[in-house]
Write a protein that holds these residues in place. Structure first.
Motif, PDB file in Angstrom:
ATOM      1  N   GLY A 164      22.271 130.469  18.546  1.00  0.00           N
ATOM      2  CA  GLY A 164      21.921 129.750  19.765  1.00  0.00           C
ATOM      3  C   GLY A 164      22.304 128.290  19.593  1.00  0.00           C
ATOM      4  O   GLY A 164      22.748 127.872  18.518  1.00  0.00           O
ATOM      5  N   PHE A 165      22.119 127.527  20.631  1.00  0.00           N
ATOM      6  CA  PHE A 165      22.478 126.110  20.589  1.00  0.00           C
ATOM      7  C   PHE A 165      21.211 125.282  20.709  1.00  0.00           C
ATOM      8  O   PHE A 165      20.357 125.558  21.552  1.00  0.00           O
ATOM      9  N   TYR A 166      21.114 124.271  19.856  1.00  0.00           N
ATOM     10  CA  TYR A 166      19.904 123.458  19.809  1.00  0.00           C
ATOM     11  C   TYR A 166      20.256 121.979  20.005  1.00  0.00           C
ATOM     12  O   TYR A 166      21.244 121.489  19.451  1.00  0.00           O
ATOM     13  N   LEU A 167      19.428 121.296  20.768  1.00  0.00           N
ATOM     14  CA  LEU A 167      19.438 119.844  20.823  1.00  0.00           C
ATOM     15  C   LEU A 167      18.119 119.385  20.219  1.00  0.00           C
ATOM     16  O   LEU A 167      17.048 119.669  20.766  1.00  0.00           O
ATOM     17  N   SER A 168      18.181 118.710  19.086  1.00  0.00           N
ATOM     18  CA  SER A 168      16.972 118.311  18.385  1.00  0.00           C
ATOM     19  C   SER A 168      16.836 116.801  18.360  1.00  0.00           C
ATOM     20  O   SER A 168      17.780 116.066  18.665  1.00  0.00           O
ATOM     21  N   SER A 169      15.651 116.360  17.979  1.00  0.00           N
ATOM     22  CA  SER A 169      15.370 114.929  17.843  1.00  0.00           C
ATOM     23  C   SER A 169      15.869 114.154  19.065  1.00  0.00           C
ATOM     24  O   SER A 169      16.583 113.158  18.946  1.00  0.00           O
ATOM     25  N   VAL A 170      15.494 114.629  20.238  1.00  0.00           N
ATOM     26  CA  VAL A 170      15.987 114.034  21.485  1.00  0.00           C
ATOM     27  C   VAL A 170      15.376 112.644  21.666  1.00  0.00           C
ATOM     28  O   VAL A 170      14.162 112.487  21.807  1.00  0.00           O
ATOM     29  N   ARG A 171      16.230 111.637  21.675  1.00  0.00           N
ATOM     30  CA  ARG A 171      15.792 110.255  21.851  1.00  0.00           C
ATOM     31  C   ARG A 171      16.026 109.775  23.266  1.00  0.00           C
ATOM     32  O   ARG A 171      15.396 108.839  23.738  1.00  0.00           O
ATOM     33  N   GLU A 172      17.000 110.391  23.914  1.00  0.00           N
ATOM     34  CA  GLU A 172      17.318 110.050  25.299  1.00  0.00           C
ATOM     35  C   GLU A 172      17.744 111.318  26.022  1.00  0.00           C
ATOM     36  O   GLU A 172      18.798 111.876  25.737  1.00  0.00           O
ATOM     37  N   ASP A 173      16.938 111.789  26.927  1.00  0.00           N
ATOM     38  CA  ASP A 173      17.284 112.967  27.728  1.00  0.00           C
ATOM     39  C   ASP A 173      18.204 112.496  28.860  1.00  0.00           C
ATOM     40  O   ASP A 173      17.742 112.025  29.894  1.00  0.00           O
ATOM     41  N   ILE A 174      19.517 112.594  28.656  1.00  0.00           N
ATOM     42  CA  ILE A 174      20.500 112.041  29.589  1.00  0.00           C
ATOM     43  C   ILE A 174      20.347 112.679  30.967  1.00  0.00           C
ATOM     44  O   ILE A 174      20.445 113.899  31.110  1.00  0.00           O
ATOM     45  N   GLU A 175      20.077 111.842  31.959  1.00  0.00           N
ATOM     46  CA  GLU A 175      19.896 112.272  33.345  1.00  0.00           C
ATOM     47  C   GLU A 175      18.778 113.310  33.494  1.00  0.00           C
ATOM     48  O   GLU A 175      18.685 113.990  34.513  1.00  0.00           O
ATOM     49  N   GLY A 176      17.907 113.445  32.466  1.00  0.00           N
ATOM     50  CA  GLY A 176      16.837 114.436  32.530  1.00  0.00           C
ATOM     51  C   GLY A 176      17.311 115.868  32.477  1.00  0.00           C
ATOM     52  O   GLY A 176      16.564 116.792  32.830  1.00  0.00           O
ATOM     53  N   LEU A 177      18.546 116.080  31.970  1.00  0.00           N
ATOM     54  CA  LEU A 177      19.156 117.410  32.015  1.00  0.00           C
ATOM     55  C   LEU A 177      18.800 118.277  30.819  1.00  0.00           C
ATOM     56  O   LEU A 177      18.818 119.510  30.918  1.00  0.00           O
ATOM     57  N   PHE A 178      18.482 117.672  29.680  1.00  0.00           N
ATOM     58  CA  PHE A 178      18.226 118.464  28.482  1.00  0.00           C
ATOM     59  C   PHE A 178      17.034 119.394  28.688  1.00  0.00           C
ATOM     60  O   PHE A 178      17.083 120.570  28.332  1.00  0.00           O
ATOM     61  N   ALA A 179      15.964 118.849  29.230  1.00  0.00           N
ATOM     62  CA  ALA A 179      14.757 119.653  29.439  1.00  0.00           C
ATOM     63  C   ALA A 179      14.939 120.652  30.573  1.00  0.00           C
ATOM     64  O   ALA A 179      14.298 121.702  30.590  1.00  0.00           O
TER      65      ALA A 179
END
Length: 336
Positions: A164-179
């Motif tokens: 799977g693909f992971y985005l970890s240690s999110v410091r800036e959720d660009i445009e609120g799209l990560f979540a």
């Protein structure tokens, strides 16, 4: 804090991200290798997450995505000049820790090395965002651990591919799209902890001892001044200027900034036929001393980040890593 995505979910994320950003990552360039019918990993704009090459080091650095090889600065005629328009979209780049460290070195040269920042670099740089690619294992010729560039905290999120693909240690959720497209997951970035080769980095190079070192003649006898080492380097910033006049109207044209370097013939040419560092050994000395001494003396860190691309690219098998290691060991012997 992190998120897990399916391939379809990450591609939805990319599709939304591309509305306001151009997204670049290491991709496979078919038939672009240095030998016939071979491929190459370089940076390109991606359409889907499956385009990204995770398990190979890119031959070229990500620098060209925001610091173009050839960049038109302005257009002119006999009466006036007109500045090129700024890019409408931001840039998101997937890159590894050593390359983020290299961008920080570029920032020091282009933004801090004088009374004013470089205007054209600055307006591209301010729209640049990093997605750190996890680097759990060392690649060939890497020596980032020795250079202290194997980790970084300068990124929006860290990307990992592992069932799977992971985005970890999110410091800036660009445009609120990560979540929006991912599910919460407990995951942390992975940084390489050891390389296949270790380098003893000199801490206090002396100009007088460097001038007399036979190492430059040895390397100079092999170097062919092709400039590949500096072209693939993520922290080299040198350029030359070109005024291009149009054939259909010689009174009009454009001024371009084009990559150049201390290893390439003509870089130090001056009016009257004068030129510095004509021999390849002198050029090698200048590059190494600048990366290890001059830059560090001014900014507190070495310019080289240990990515090893120059070693991969050199057709004469000249190794900057071995050069640095030799200088470091000679320094330790002289000190002892």
């Amino acid at each position: 804090m992190g998120y897990r995505y399916t391939a379809a979910g990450f591609n939805q994320l990319l599709e939304s991200l591309k509305e306001k950003h151009r997204v670049y990552a290491p991709v496979l360039l078919k038939g672009k290798g240095k030998f016939s019918d071979t491929d190459l990993v370089g940076y390109g704009e991606i359409l889907q997450i499956e385009d990204v090459v995770f398990k190979q080091k890119s031959y070229f650095s990500p620098k060209e995505t925001f610091y173009p090889i050839t960049q038109t600065l302005f257009y002119f005629n006999e009466h006036e000049f007109r500045e090129t328009a700024a890019a409408e979209k931001g840039i998101v780049v997937f890159l590894r820790a050593c390359d983020i460290q290299a961008v920080e070195r570029l920032d020091k040269i282009m933004l801090e090395n004088g009374p004013f920042p470089d205007y054209y670099y600055e307006r591209l740089r301010k729209n640049l965002k990093f997605i750190l690619m996890d680097c759990p294992e060392s690649f060939e010729h890497c020596f980032c651990v020795s250079m202290g560039t194997n980790t970084t905290e300068n990124y929006s999120a860290s990307l990992r591919y592992e069932n799977g693909f992971y985005l970890s240690s999110v410091r800036e959720d660009i445009e609120g799209l990560f979540a929006l497209y991912g599910e919460p997951a407990d995951v942390s970035p992975q940084f390489v902890e050891s390389n296949h080769q270790e380098v003893q980095v000199p801490q206090n190079l002396k100009l007088e001892s460097a001038d007399l070192n036979p190492i430059w003649e040895e390397y100079g006898a092999r170097c062919i001044a092709c400039g590949r080492c500096t072209v693939v380097c993520p922290s080299c910033s040198c350029y030359t200027m070109q005024d291009i006049f149009y054939e259909d109207n010689p009174r009009c044209g454009e001024r371009r900034r084009v990559w150049a370097s201390c290893h390439i013939d003509g870089f130090t040419d001056m009016a009257g036929g004068h030129s510095f560092r004509r021999s390849n050994g002198e050029r090698m000395r200048f590059k190494v001393m600048h990366k290890l001494k001059d830059f560090k003396q001014r900014f507190g860190v070495p310019m080289c980040v240990g990515c090893g691309r120059c070693d991969n690219a050199c057709p004469e098998y000249i190794s900057l890593a071995h050069c640095i290691d030799r200088l470091g060991k000679e320094e330790a012997e002289n000190r002892g």
